[in-house]
Motif scaffolding. Structure first.
Motif, PDB file in Angstrom:
ATOM      1  N   ARG A 242      11.063   5.592 -16.045  1.00 47.78           N
ATOM      2  CA  ARG A 242      10.885   6.460 -14.884  1.00 47.78           C
ATOM      3  C   ARG A 242      10.956   5.608 -13.628  1.00 47.78           C
ATOM      4  N   VAL A 243      11.588   6.144 -12.576  1.00 48.84           N
ATOM      5  CA  VAL A 243      11.758   5.404 -11.339  1.00 48.84           C
ATOM      6  C   VAL A 243      11.287   6.266 -10.176  1.00 48.84           C
ATOM      7  N   TRP A 244      10.535   5.642  -9.241  1.00 45.94           N
ATOM      8  CA  TRP A 244      10.104   6.312  -8.027  1.00 45.94           C
ATOM      9  C   TRP A 244      10.646   5.586  -6.802  1.00 45.94           C
ATOM     10  N   ARG A 245      10.970   6.360  -5.778  1.00 40.38           N
ATOM     11  CA  ARG A 245      11.283   5.798  -4.461  1.00 40.38           C
ATOM     12  C   ARG A 245       9.996   5.813  -3.668  1.00 40.38           C
ATOM     13  N   VAL A 246       9.515   4.637  -3.294  1.00 43.60           N
ATOM     14  CA  VAL A 246       8.184   4.513  -2.722  1.00 43.60           C
ATOM     15  C   VAL A 246       8.275   3.934  -1.312  1.00 43.60           C
ATOM     16  N   ALA A 247       7.747   4.683  -0.326  1.00 46.65           N
ATOM     17  CA  ALA A 247       7.576   4.150   1.025  1.00 46.65           C
ATOM     18  C   ALA A 247       6.206   3.493   1.093  1.00 46.65           C
ATOM     19  N   THR A 248       6.125   2.343   1.749  1.00 47.25           N
ATOM     20  CA  THR A 248       4.875   1.596   1.812  1.00 47.25           C
ATOM     21  C   THR A 248       4.412   1.454   3.260  1.00 47.25           C
ATOM     22  N   SER A 249       3.123   1.214   3.423  1.00 48.95           N
ATOM     23  CA  SER A 249       2.560   1.055   4.764  1.00 48.95           C
ATOM     24  C   SER A 249       3.100  -0.179   5.460  1.00 48.95           C
TER      25      SER A 249
ATOM     26  N   GLY B  41       6.148  -1.215   5.357  1.00 49.69           N
ATOM     27  CA  GLY B  41       7.515  -0.994   5.809  1.00 49.69           C
ATOM     28  C   GLY B  41       8.561  -0.936   4.720  1.00 49.69           C
ATOM     29  N   PRO B  42       8.569  -1.879   3.759  1.00 53.79           N
ATOM     30  CA  PRO B  42       9.629  -1.858   2.742  1.00 53.79           C
ATOM     31  C   PRO B  42       9.612  -0.583   1.901  1.00 53.79           C
ATOM     32  N   VAL B  43      10.814  -0.100   1.586  1.00 48.14           N
ATOM     33  CA  VAL B  43      10.968   0.992   0.626  1.00 48.14           C
ATOM     34  C   VAL B  43      11.294   0.351  -0.720  1.00 48.14           C
ATOM     35  N   VAL B  44      10.571   0.776  -1.744  1.00 52.17           N
ATOM     36  CA  VAL B  44      10.590   0.082  -3.027  1.00 52.17           C
ATOM     37  C   VAL B  44      11.025   1.025  -4.140  1.00 52.17           C
ATOM     38  N   ALA B  45      11.808   0.501  -5.067  1.00 54.01           N
ATOM     39  CA  ALA B  45      12.077   1.204  -6.326  1.00 54.01           C
ATOM     40  C   ALA B  45      11.042   0.715  -7.333  1.00 54.01           C
ATOM     41  N   LEU B  46      10.185   1.617  -7.771  1.00 51.63           N
ATOM     42  CA  LEU B  46       9.124   1.270  -8.717  1.00 51.63           C
ATOM     43  C   LEU B  46       9.461   1.903 -10.061  1.00 51.63           C
ATOM     44  N   ARG B  47       9.552   1.065 -11.076  1.00 52.04           N
ATOM     45  CA  ARG B  47      10.039   1.498 -12.385  1.00 52.04           C
ATOM     46  C   ARG B  47       8.982   1.242 -13.441  1.00 52.04           C
ATOM     47  N   CYS B  48       8.773   2.207 -14.318  1.00 51.68           N
ATOM     48  CA  CYS B  48       7.873   1.976 -15.444  1.00 51.68           C
ATOM     49  C   CYS B  48       8.565   2.361 -16.743  1.00 51.68           C
ATOM     50  N   SER B  49       8.244   1.630 -17.782  1.00 48.35           N
ATOM     51  CA  SER B  49       8.847   1.870 -19.093  1.00 48.35           C
ATOM     52  C   SER B  49       7.874   1.412 -20.160  1.00 48.35           C
ATOM     53  N   GLU B  50       8.216   1.681 -21.391  1.00 51.94           N
ATOM     54  CA  GLU B  50       7.379   1.263 -22.503  1.00 51.94           C
ATOM     55  C   GLU B  50       7.559  -0.239 -22.747  1.00 51.94           C
ATOM     56  N   PRO B  51       6.531  -0.909 -23.267  1.00 52.15           N
ATOM     57  CA  PRO B  51       6.639  -2.351 -23.540  1.00 52.15           C
ATOM     58  C   PRO B  51       7.769  -2.651 -24.512  1.00 52.15           C
TER      59      PRO B  51
ATOM     60  N   ILE C 131       0.849  -1.187   0.000  1.00 51.87           N
ATOM     61  CA  ILE C 131       0.000   0.000   0.000  1.00 51.87           C
ATOM     62  C   ILE C 131       0.886   1.239   0.000  1.00 51.87           C
ATOM     63  N   LEU C 132       0.599   2.140  -0.904  1.00 50.49           N
ATOM     64  CA  LEU C 132       1.397   3.359  -1.061  1.00 50.49           C
ATOM     65  C   LEU C 132       1.279   4.254   0.157  1.00 50.49           C
ATOM     66  N   GLN C 133       2.427   4.717   0.657  1.00 56.53           N
ATOM     67  CA  GLN C 133       2.458   5.709   1.721  1.00 56.53           C
ATOM     68  C   GLN C 133       2.977   7.042   1.197  1.00 56.53           C
ATOM     69  N   GLN C 134       4.106   6.990   0.513  1.00 58.20           N
ATOM     70  CA  GLN C 134       4.684   8.204  -0.060  1.00 58.20           C
ATOM     71  C   GLN C 134       5.550   7.822  -1.247  1.00 58.20           C
ATOM     72  N   ALA C 135       5.529   8.645  -2.295  1.00 58.35           N
ATOM     73  CA  ALA C 135       6.336   8.374  -3.490  1.00 58.35           C
ATOM     74  C   ALA C 135       7.005   9.652  -3.950  1.00 58.35           C
ATOM     75  N   GLU C 136       8.257   9.527  -4.370  1.00 53.76           N
ATOM     76  CA  GLU C 136       8.978  10.673  -4.912  1.00 53.76           C
ATOM     77  C   GLU C 136       9.791  10.223  -6.120  1.00 53.76           C
ATOM     78  N   PRO C 137       9.823  11.035  -7.175  1.00 54.30           N
ATOM     79  CA  PRO C 137      10.606  10.656  -8.362  1.00 54.30           C
ATOM     80  C   PRO C 137      12.070  10.477  -7.997  1.00 54.30           C
ATOM     81  N   ALA C 138      12.668   9.398  -8.510  1.00 56.94           N
ATOM     82  CA  ALA C 138      14.081   9.130  -8.238  1.00 56.94           C
ATOM     83  C   ALA C 138      14.955   9.443  -9.432  1.00 56.94           C
ATOM     84  N   SER C 139      14.467   9.152 -10.621  1.00 57.64           N
ATOM     85  CA  SER C 139      15.279   9.405 -11.809  1.00 57.64           C
ATOM     86  C   SER C 139      14.430   9.244 -13.046  1.00 57.64           C
ATOM     87  N   GLY C 140      14.960   9.769 -14.134  1.00 60.27           N
ATOM     88  CA  GLY C 140      14.436   9.510 -15.466  1.00 60.27           C
ATOM     89  C   GLY C 140      15.583   9.021 -16.311  1.00 60.27           C
TER      90      GLY C 140
END
Length: 347
Positions: free
Chosen positions: A35-42, A44-54, A20-29
């Motif tokens: 695109r990559v976000w640094r995501v804090a979750t409810s 506990g784990p801090v996650v690198a969430l990455r999205c790109s084109e197929p 569950i998302l708690q806080q997200a901030e852009p990490a890089s392009g």
């Protein structure tokens, strides 16, 4: 793909990984358009969430194999390897690690601690980095021996795909592509980019034919091919003081000779000075023969000369339209500045 579109999906994407998302901030392009976000979750784990084109099905299979390699490396006690997260309900689309939502592919992994070195590494950091690369390459060989060929990760003897690809790039540039790209770059709205592209173009014109001759001489050689990262440079090696705490961004991993990883990382730290730094080259693998040492030097030259070609192609691909600053990120301009300075110092 836009940041606005991606951000709308963050919460729903995380739920697919059981978080569950708690806080997200852009990490890089990234230069790749990811695109990559640094995501804090409810949870506990801090996650690198990455999205790109197929990507193509073949490349997607390769990336899935790389995630399995990363997971296995972490299980062997290598804490510098990010742990890829798996979907709660995996489907055939994207497998256990990847989620496709519309026109985006999402990937989540553990956020790694530490920071990259701001300048050249200390001697202790350098030794730690080279030990880590050696461990990473050994893990790639062990992974294939244990699980077999998977998604392009293999152990083989053959022609280097990296050398063949670089020769193709050089030949395309010599056959007119360079002049087309420079003409388009000359109309860019960013004045510094125009200047850097001009300096880069002059260096390439003077040195491309020599690089082509060297590539032609060695491209016919057979080398040991094994899993390597292929895109490891200074922002991807994280430290806490002299200890390596993370090696991030494995998405380009495939089979080739380990010399490419050493060249990519060391050139990003030392630029052209690496070719004359005996204290560094003496720490490269002892088992390399003369041809492999020649390959390493040619890899360094290719990194310095050809790295900006991908960026020029993306920014200046359409010669009929004036390029704009939309595709020119701050990190890309900074890296372009560093590479051009390194090339000019080595002339």
């Amino acid at each position: 793909m836009t940041d606005a579109l991606a951000k709308l999906q963050l919460n729903g994407v995380l739920r697919e990984y059981g978080l569950i998302l708690q806080q997200a901030e852009p990490a890089s392009g990234g230069f790749s358009g990811a695109r990559v976000w640094r995501v804090a979750t409810s949870q506990g784990p801090v996650v690198a969430l990455r999205c790109s084109e197929p990507v193509s099905p073949v490349l997607q299979q390769q990336r899935t194999a790389v995630c399995r390699w990363m997971r296995w490396v972490r299980e062997q006690g290598c804490n510098w390897s990010p742990r890829p997260l798996e979907l709660v309900n995996a489907t055939a689309t994207g497998g256990a690690f990847f989620l496709q939502r519309g026109e985006l592919i999402w990937q989540a992994e553990e956020w790694m601690p530490g920071t990259p070195v701001a300048a050249n590494p200390s001697s202790r950091q350098l030794r730690a980095a080279l030990r880590t690369i050696a461990q990473l390459h050994q893990s790639g060989r062990d992974f294939v021996l244990r699980y077999g060929v998977s998604g392009g990760l293999q152990l083989a003897i053959g022609k280097s795909p990296g050398l063949e690809r670089r020769l193709q790039i050089v030949q395309s540039l010599l056959n007119g592509e360079l002049e087309q790209l420079l003409m388009a770059a000359g109309r860019h709205t960013n004045a510094e980019f125009r200047q850097l592209a001009g300096e880069y173009g002059r260096s390439l014109r003077e040195r491309l034919q020599g690089l082509e001759r060297q590539l032609r001489q060695i491209v016919r050689e057979d080398f040991i091919l094994q899993p390597i990262l292929r895109d490891i440079w200074k922002p991807h090696m994280l430290f806490a003081e002299a200890d390596v705490t993370g090696v991030i961004d494995w998405n380009a991993a495939a089979a080739d000779h380990p010399a490419f990883d050493y060249a990519r990382l060391l050139c990003s730290w030392y630029g052209s000075d690496i070719l004359n730094a005996d204290s560094v080259s003496e720490q490269l693998p002892d088992a390399w023969n003369v041809t492999e040492q020649q390959l390493w030097r040619l890899c360094c030259q290719s990194v310095l000369l050809l790295s900006p070609v991908t960026w020029l192609r993306r920014i200046c691909a359409n010669a009929e339209l004036p390029p704009t600053s939309e595709l020119l990120t701050t990190s890309m301009l900074q890296r372009f500045r560093e590479v051009v300075a390194a090339i000019n110092l080595n002339q």
